[in-house]
Design an enzyme around this catalytic site. Structure first.
Site, PDB file in Angstrom:
ATOM      1  N   HIS A 123      35.646  75.577  89.440  1.00 13.51           N
ATOM      2  CA  HIS A 123      34.726  74.560  88.924  1.00 13.51           C
ATOM      3  C   HIS A 123      33.400  74.727  89.674  1.00 13.51           C
ATOM      4  O   HIS A 123      33.398  75.155  90.826  1.00 13.51           O
ATOM      5  CB  HIS A 123      35.363  73.193  89.248  1.00 13.51           C
ATOM      6  CG  HIS A 123      34.698  72.009  88.637  1.00 13.51           C
ATOM      7  ND1 HIS A 123      33.540  71.460  89.141  1.00 13.51           N
ATOM      8  CD2 HIS A 123      35.049  71.224  87.583  1.00 13.51           C
ATOM      9  CE1 HIS A 123      33.209  70.386  88.431  1.00 13.51           C
ATOM     10  NE2 HIS A 123      34.103  70.230  87.477  1.00 13.51           N
ATOM     11  N   LYS A 226      40.822  61.215  88.409  1.00 12.49           N
ATOM     12  CA  LYS A 226      41.696  62.124  87.655  1.00 12.49           C
ATOM     13  C   LYS A 226      43.165  61.824  87.930  1.00 12.49           C
ATOM     14  O   LYS A 226      44.052  62.569  87.527  1.00 12.49           O
ATOM     15  CB  LYS A 226      41.362  63.570  88.005  1.00 12.49           C
ATOM     16  CG  LYS A 226      39.961  63.931  87.527  1.00 12.49           C
ATOM     17  CD  LYS A 226      39.662  65.386  87.624  1.00 12.49           C
ATOM     18  CE  LYS A 226      38.271  65.636  87.052  1.00 12.49           C
ATOM     19  NZ  LYS A 226      37.819  66.997  87.256  1.00 12.49           N
ATOM     20  N   CYS A 364      32.295  72.886  83.174  1.00 14.93           N
ATOM     21  CA  CYS A 364      31.789  73.114  84.549  1.00 14.93           C
ATOM     22  C   CYS A 364      32.364  74.392  85.148  1.00 14.93           C
ATOM     23  O   CYS A 364      32.568  74.481  86.355  1.00 14.93           O
ATOM     24  CB  CYS A 364      32.080  71.933  85.468  1.00 14.93           C
ATOM     25  SG  CYS A 364      31.249  70.428  85.007  1.00 14.93           S
TER      26      CYS A 364
HETATM   27  C1  LIG Z   1      36.916  67.427  87.998  1.00  8.70           C
HETATM   28  C2  LIG Z   1      37.039  68.588  88.870  1.00  8.70           C
HETATM   29  C3  LIG Z   1      36.192  68.760  89.963  1.00  8.70           C
HETATM   30  C4  LIG Z   1      35.067  67.820  90.275  1.00  8.70           C
HETATM   31  O1  LIG Z   1      35.529  66.544  90.489  1.00  8.70           O
HETATM   32  P1  LIG Z   1      34.521  65.308  90.561  1.00  8.70           P
HETATM   33  O2  LIG Z   1      35.409  64.129  90.448  1.00  8.70           O
HETATM   34  O3  LIG Z   1      33.588  65.462  89.400  1.00  8.70           O
HETATM   35  O4  LIG Z   1      33.808  65.403  91.857  1.00  8.70           O
HETATM   36  C5  LIG Z   1      36.390  69.870  90.747  1.00  8.70           C
HETATM   37  N1  LIG Z   1      37.367  70.742  90.508  1.00  8.70           N
HETATM   38  C6  LIG Z   1      38.207  70.604  89.476  1.00  8.70           C
HETATM   39  C7  LIG Z   1      39.300  71.588  89.272  1.00  8.70           C
HETATM   40  C8  LIG Z   1      38.072  69.523  88.623  1.00  8.70           C
HETATM   41  O5  LIG Z   1      38.915  69.384  87.594  1.00  8.70           O
END
Ligand SMILES: *Cc1c(COP(=O)(O)O)cnc(C)c1O
Length: 406
Positions: A123, A226, A364
């Site tokens: 990411h 998440k 991303c």
């Molecule tokens: C969502 C995500 C991030 C970034 O997380 P944030 O909550 O936006 O800081 C980084 N790595 C992975 C694998 C992700 O799914």
């Protein structure tokens, strides 16, 4: 312990949302999961009955809020099987956690010519902070390549790993493809050359069990949002001796022992890394998100998510013109795909009109999309509240897209 999808769905009020006469199908869980009622209640309850600034107060509310805040730290410690609550730092999320490590450990201990190893699956939040560090101090960023299935090529990792490698930062589970990386192997090998390892667990934490001691990870980052918790809060786990050796990140209140104009001494762990008033309400409500997750029978959950993944993969492959991107040997319930002759964004827009929420674009992970020579994918990512009927709706939606656009 139970696993009953309709009972789970009842705990998520947002799943009743009606869009154009249809019940929402939410397949954007890799971007953020929905929140169960207990999390919503915890947020309201905090502001209605506990709101106060934490740690410094001696009054009733301040002590109540502080106790609830610190109770989340204990829950996270248990969730990750960390050996001490001092190893759990509250951040704003995975991005903030990785930046913290790059800015503190990276700036203090990595020098010009030292190599930092990441992977082609990362990411942007596990790419850019390291690039910024390299620009500042002359470190060199190296990238572990992947094969056409979306698996890391471990022979290439073995070759890239040398005495020069001082830091390895890799994703546990790819948010774009669902690949589960063999992080146990990566950590073990990296430690053999004396490199420290950060694991980006943003996507892994809601799908596979995480035990930072069993993994022997030096750092582990995740985001509450998440994991059925609120936005704006996340975790950096770090081994205590490393955290002790690192300079603080942001300066301000909370992170100090004593301040004079001549010299400031810093607070003990974990507070050294928690400057300013933290995101108190969301941290407290995160505990409820973890409790929701904890209440699910994990074996049943994994079997169910695997069933959704297999079903979706087979159904998608049966649609003419659809190609799955990322068929790694070990995957979580994330499926990315493209459709011949149709831009992912157009698919997303037409599915949205049918009440189906997917993510389209680069997720991303632009270098990963470049690896596959595509502008982006359509991604459906599944959570415990999703169903096969919803996957059927997605497939019907995609057939409609084909009829409409091709
Ligand atoms: C969502 C995500 C991030 C970034 O997380 P944030 O909550 O936006 O800081 C980084 N790595 C992975 C694998 C992700 O799914």
């Amino acid at each position: 312990m139970s696993f009953n999808v309709s009972d789970i769905r009842k705990q998520f009020p947002i799943l009743d949302t009606q869009i154009a006469g249809k019940t929402l199908v939410y397949f954007d869980n890799a971007a953020t999961t929905q929140k169960p009622r207990v999390v919503l209640d915890a947020l309201e309850d905090y502001y209605a009955s506990s709101n106060a600034n934490i740690h410094r107060g001696i009054h009733y509310l301040a002590e109540k809020a502080t106790a609830a805040f610190e109770a989340t730290r204990k829950s996270v410690q248990k969730f990750l099987n960390a050996s001490s609550h001092e190893e759990i730092i509250f951040t704003y999320g995975t991005t903030d956690s990785i930046n913290l490590v790059a800015r503190t450990y990276g700036e203090a201990f990595l020098k010009a010519g030292d190599e930092i190893l990441i992977s082609n699956l990362e990411h942007h939040s596990n790419i850019v902070p390291w690039q910024m560090l390299c620009e500042k101090n002359g470190c060199v960023l190296k990238v572990i390549p992947i094969d056409d299935h979306g698996d890391l090529i471990l022979e290439e990792f073995d070759k890239l790993l040398t005495e020069k490698t001082k830091f390895v930062s890799v994703v546990h589970v790819s948010n774009a493809l669902g690949t589960i990386n063999p992080v146990e192997y990566i950590i073990k090998k990296a430690h053999e050359v004396g490199a420290k390892v950060l694991i980006d667990g943003a996507q892994a934490s809601s799908h596979i069990p995480v035990d930072v001691q069993a993994l022997d990870a030096d750092f582990y980052a995740l985001s509450a949002h998440k994991l059925f918790g609120p936005t704006g809060t996340g975790i950096l786990y770090g081994k205590k001796d490393l955290l002790l050796s690192m300079p603080p990140y942001r300066g301000g209140g909370e992170m100090i022992k004593e301040v004079t104009f001549e010299k400031t001494t810093y607070a003990d762990l974990p507070y050294k890394f928690e400057a300013g008033t933290p995101n108190i309400a969301d941290v407290i409500a995160f505990k409820s998100g973890l409790e929701f997750f904890d209440s699910l029978d994990k074996e049943a959950l994994h079997a169910y998510e695997e069933e959704l993944l297999q079903y979706a993969t087979a159904q998608l492959k049966a649609v003419e013109g659809i190609r799955i991107i990322g068929e790694a040997k070990r995957k979580v319930s994330v499926v990315s795909f493209v459709m011949d002759g149709v831009h992912p964004q157009d698919i997303g827009i037409l599915l949205d009109q049918q009440g189906i929420a997917v993510r389209t674009g680069h997720h991303c992970t632009q270098p990963l999309m470049q690896r596959f020579n595509i502008p982006g994918t359509v991604r459906a990512s599944f959570a415990p509240y999703n169903t096969k009927e919803e996957i059927d709706a997605l497939i019907a939606g995609l057939q409609k897209v084909r009829r409409f656009l091709l």
